[in-house]
Each structure stands twice: as C-alpha cells, then as structure tokens.
Motif scaffolding. Structure first.
Motif, PDB file in Angstrom:
ATOM      1  N   ILE A 133       0.839  -1.200   0.000  1.00 55.89           N
ATOM      2  CA  ILE A 133       0.000   0.000   0.000  1.00 55.89           C
ATOM      3  C   ILE A 133       0.873   1.250   0.000  1.00 55.89           C
ATOM      4  CG2 ILE A 133      -1.632   1.353   1.407  1.00 55.89           C
ATOM      5  CD1 ILE A 133      -2.846  -1.399   2.252  1.00 55.89           C
ATOM      6  N   HIS A 134       1.941   1.227   0.777  1.00 58.18           N
ATOM      7  CA  HIS A 134       2.854   2.361   0.873  1.00 58.18           C
ATOM      8  C   HIS A 134       3.519   2.644  -0.478  1.00 58.18           C
ATOM      9  CE1 HIS A 134       5.256   5.208   3.145  1.00 58.18           C
ATOM     10  NE2 HIS A 134       6.354   4.699   2.600  1.00 58.18           N
ATOM     11  N   ILE A 135       4.004   1.610  -1.113  1.00 59.88           N
ATOM     12  CA  ILE A 135       4.664   1.779  -2.414  1.00 59.88           C
ATOM     13  C   ILE A 135       3.657   2.254  -3.459  1.00 59.88           C
ATOM     14  CG2 ILE A 135       5.810   0.526  -4.297  1.00 59.88           C
ATOM     15  CD1 ILE A 135       7.135  -1.193  -2.048  1.00 59.88           C
ATOM     16  N   THR A 136       2.454   1.706  -3.431  1.00 67.06           N
ATOM     17  CA  THR A 136       1.413   2.123  -4.367  1.00 67.06           C
ATOM     18  C   THR A 136       1.047   3.589  -4.144  1.00 67.06           C
ATOM     19  OG1 THR A 136       0.559  -0.127  -4.420  1.00 67.06           O
ATOM     20  CG2 THR A 136      -0.912   1.601  -5.215  1.00 67.06           C
ATOM     21  N   ALA A 184       3.040   5.874  -2.926  1.00 67.98           N
ATOM     22  CA  ALA A 184       4.166   6.669  -3.427  1.00 67.98           C
ATOM     23  C   ALA A 184       4.070   6.823  -4.945  1.00 67.98           C
ATOM     24  CB  ALA A 184       5.490   6.020  -3.030  1.00 67.98           C
ATOM     25  N   MET A 185       3.683   5.757  -5.629  1.00 67.00           N
ATOM     26  CA  MET A 185       3.502   5.849  -7.082  1.00 67.00           C
ATOM     27  C   MET A 185       2.358   6.810  -7.413  1.00 67.00           C
ATOM     28  SD  MET A 185       4.424   1.963  -8.403  1.00 67.00           S
ATOM     29  CE  MET A 185       2.787   1.383  -8.167  1.00 67.00           C
ATOM     30  N   GLY A 186       1.328   6.835  -6.581  1.00 66.28           N
ATOM     31  CA  GLY A 186       0.237   7.783  -6.776  1.00 66.28           C
ATOM     32  C   GLY A 186       0.694   9.222  -6.624  1.00 66.28           C
ATOM     33  N   VAL A 187       1.588   9.471  -5.664  1.00 70.06           N
ATOM     34  CA  VAL A 187       2.138  10.815  -5.484  1.00 70.06           C
ATOM     35  C   VAL A 187       2.908  11.229  -6.735  1.00 70.06           C
ATOM     36  CG1 VAL A 187       3.861  12.163  -4.196  1.00 70.06           C
ATOM     37  CG2 VAL A 187       2.178  10.780  -2.962  1.00 70.06           C
ATOM     38  N   PHE A 188       3.727  10.322  -7.260  1.00 74.66           N
ATOM     39  CA  PHE A 188       4.477  10.644  -8.476  1.00 74.66           C
ATOM     40  C   PHE A 188       3.540  10.788  -9.681  1.00 74.66           C
ATOM     41  CE2 PHE A 188       8.251   9.571  -6.051  1.00 74.66           C
ATOM     42  CZ  PHE A 188       9.157  10.497  -6.537  1.00 74.66           C
ATOM     43  N   ALA A 189       2.467  10.012  -9.738  1.00 72.74           N
ATOM     44  CA  ALA A 189       1.489  10.171 -10.819  1.00 72.74           C
ATOM     45  C   ALA A 189       0.844  11.549 -10.738  1.00 72.74           C
ATOM     46  CB  ALA A 189       0.428   9.073 -10.741  1.00 72.74           C
ATOM     47  N   ALA A 190       0.489  11.974  -9.531  1.00 80.02           N
ATOM     48  CA  ALA A 190      -0.091  13.309  -9.354  1.00 80.02           C
ATOM     49  C   ALA A 190       0.898  14.384  -9.784  1.00 80.02           C
ATOM     50  CB  ALA A 190      -0.511  13.511  -7.896  1.00 80.02           C
ATOM     51  N   MET A 191       2.165  14.186  -9.469  1.00 79.78           N
ATOM     52  CA  MET A 191       3.181  15.153  -9.890  1.00 79.78           C
ATOM     53  C   MET A 191       3.307  15.167 -11.412  1.00 79.78           C
ATOM     54  SD  MET A 191       4.170  16.723  -7.181  1.00 79.78           S
ATOM     55  CE  MET A 191       5.612  17.591  -7.781  1.00 79.78           C
ATOM     56  N   MET A 245      -3.454  13.615  -5.583  1.00 80.21           N
ATOM     57  CA  MET A 245      -2.423  13.881  -4.583  1.00 80.21           C
ATOM     58  C   MET A 245      -2.973  13.741  -3.170  1.00 80.21           C
ATOM     59  SD  MET A 245       0.729  14.533  -3.939  1.00 80.21           S
ATOM     60  CE  MET A 245       1.563  15.311  -5.305  1.00 80.21           C
ATOM     61  N   ALA A 246      -4.161  14.254  -2.926  1.00 74.63           N
ATOM     62  CA  ALA A 246      -4.727  14.185  -1.582  1.00 74.63           C
ATOM     63  C   ALA A 246      -4.882  12.737  -1.125  1.00 74.63           C
ATOM     64  CB  ALA A 246      -6.066  14.905  -1.531  1.00 74.63           C
ATOM     65  N   LEU A 247      -5.470  11.910  -1.965  1.00 72.88           N
ATOM     66  CA  LEU A 247      -5.664  10.505  -1.614  1.00 72.88           C
ATOM     67  C   LEU A 247      -4.326   9.770  -1.475  1.00 72.88           C
ATOM     68  CD1 LEU A 247      -7.543   8.101  -1.138  1.00 72.88           C
ATOM     69  CD2 LEU A 247      -7.602   7.759  -3.609  1.00 72.88           C
ATOM     70  N   SER A 248      -3.439   9.984  -2.414  1.00 72.03           N
ATOM     71  CA  SER A 248      -2.145   9.291  -2.394  1.00 72.03           C
ATOM     72  C   SER A 248      -1.287   9.738  -1.212  1.00 72.03           C
ATOM     73  CB  SER A 248      -1.391   9.542  -3.699  1.00 72.03           C
ATOM     74  OG  SER A 248      -2.102   9.017  -4.791  1.00 72.03           O
ATOM     75  N   ALA A 249      -1.234  11.037  -0.966  1.00 70.55           N
ATOM     76  CA  ALA A 249      -0.407  11.543   0.128  1.00 70.55           C
ATOM     77  C   ALA A 249      -0.933  11.083   1.487  1.00 70.55           C
ATOM     78  CB  ALA A 249      -0.327  13.060   0.068  1.00 70.55           C
ATOM     79  N   LEU A 250      -2.245  11.109   1.660  1.00 67.93           N
ATOM     80  CA  LEU A 250      -2.825  10.644   2.915  1.00 67.93           C
ATOM     81  C   LEU A 250      -2.502   9.166   3.138  1.00 67.93           C
ATOM     82  CD1 LEU A 250      -4.610  11.133   5.399  1.00 67.93           C
ATOM     83  CD2 LEU A 250      -6.574  10.491   3.984  1.00 67.93           C
ATOM     84  N   THR A 251      -2.667   8.364   2.100  1.00 62.47           N
ATOM     85  CA  THR A 251      -2.357   6.937   2.203  1.00 62.47           C
ATOM     86  C   THR A 251      -0.870   6.721   2.460  1.00 62.47           C
ATOM     87  OG1 THR A 251      -4.177   6.473   0.687  1.00 62.47           O
ATOM     88  CG2 THR A 251      -2.569   4.711   1.024  1.00 62.47           C
ATOM     89  N   LEU A 252      -0.029   7.507   1.801  1.00 63.94           N
ATOM     90  CA  LEU A 252       1.419   7.400   1.987  1.00 63.94           C
ATOM     91  C   LEU A 252       1.810   7.722   3.432  1.00 63.94           C
ATOM     92  CD1 LEU A 252       4.166   6.984   0.479  1.00 63.94           C
ATOM     93  CD2 LEU A 252       4.224   9.467   0.239  1.00 63.94           C
TER      94      LEU A 252
END
Length: 182
Positions: free
Chosen positions: A9-12, A14-21, A54-61
């Motif tokens: 979940i953590h790695i996924t 992080a990939m979401g954060v980079f996707a948002a970027m 970003m909001a969803l990915s960062a919160l999960t991260l």
C-alpha cells in the motif's frame, strides 16, 4: 494488518504521489503553452485532478508510512525523520504555491476580466515549486531505498532540494504563449 500488505500500500501510494506530480507537470506545461481561455481551463482541470489524486495518495502514503515506521523501524532512525519532514516540506511548498494559486483562480480561468488570475497560473513560481518538489521526492525515495545515516541523509536532501531549485529557476527564462482574446 500484515506488514507486506502495508508495504505494498505504501509503495502504491508513493507511485500515486508521483502520478499526481506527472499530472501537475503536464498541466503546468499546458498552461504555459495555452493560447486561449479554453486551453487554460483544460489545464486548470488537470490541476484539479492532480489535487484529488495527490490528496488521496499523500494521505495513504503518510498513514502507511506512520504504521511502517512505528512497527518496523521506530522513530529514532534519522532517514525516517528526515524523509517525513521533507515530505511535509514538499507538501507545504506545493500547497503554498500550486494549491493556493488554483484556489485563487478557480473562477478566474473562465472569466475574461480576471487577467491577473491567469497571469498567476502562468507564473514561473509554479514551475520552480514543481521542479523543487520533484527533486525533494526523488531524494526521499533515495532515503527510503538506501536508509543512510543522518549525515548522508542531510546531504542528500540538501543536494536534492538545491538541484531542484536550480533546475526550477530555469522556469524564469521559459517562454509563455500569449493568450488570444475571444
């Protein structure tokens, strides 16, 4: 919950954060190249999508990172503390630049009278912030991968931030396509 699942979940996340970027980078490029208000609006829509991803990915991260730090390594590990602080710094920088600008100009992108709002969207500051945050996130990935001692962690994050800022300052010289009225 089993640690391998949390790590996944953590790695996924992080990939979401980079996707948002990535979405933000494309939207910022579209803004600089936009020649009509419709093109500006399309880019603003991309920035809104980025905010949601970003909001969803960062919160999960953050939540999975807190769990992993507490259960696996503890909070006395320097790279964890510096990585978390750097993630917070990148989030604050993004919120203070891109997030704040989007909030100010949401209505202005479709309003012909709001020329200053459009100029804010196309300002070099957003590109500088974007490039700095990308470099910071790459530095954080390095910390998570190599798990260096405090001295090396500080050097890595200082260097990543400096390189991102230096690369970002090139945005001051990038051309901006003039908007065509009508």
């Amino acid at each position: 919950m089993p640690r391998p699942l949390i790590l996944f979940i953590h790695i996924t996340a992080a990939m979401g954060v980079f996707a948002a970027m990535g979405i933000e980078g494309v939207a910022l490029l579209q803004l600089r190249r936009a020649s009509s208000l419709a093109q500006v609006q399309a880019a603003v829509n991309g920035l809104r999508l980025m905010q949601r991803v970003m909001a969803l990915s960062a919160l999960t991260l953050v939540l999975s990172g807190l769990y992993l730090a507490g259960s696996a390594w503890g909070w006395s590990v320097p790279w964890i503390n510096l990585g978390f602080a750097s993630l917070v710094a990148a989030a604050v920088l993004g919120g203070a630049t891109t997030g704040r600008t989007i909030g100010r100009v949401q209505a202005g992108a479709s309003d012909r009278a709001s020329r200053s709002a459009l100029d804010q969207l196309r300002a070099p500051l957003l590109g500088i912030s974007y490039r700095t945050r990308i470099a910071m996130l790459i530095g954080i990935v390095y910390l998570m991968t190599v798990k260096p001692a405090l001295g090396e962690s500080l050097i890595v994050m200082a260097a990543a931030t400096a390189v991102g800022l230096a690369f970002g300052l090139r945005c001051l010289r990038l051309p901006v396509t003039p908007l065509v009225e009508g």
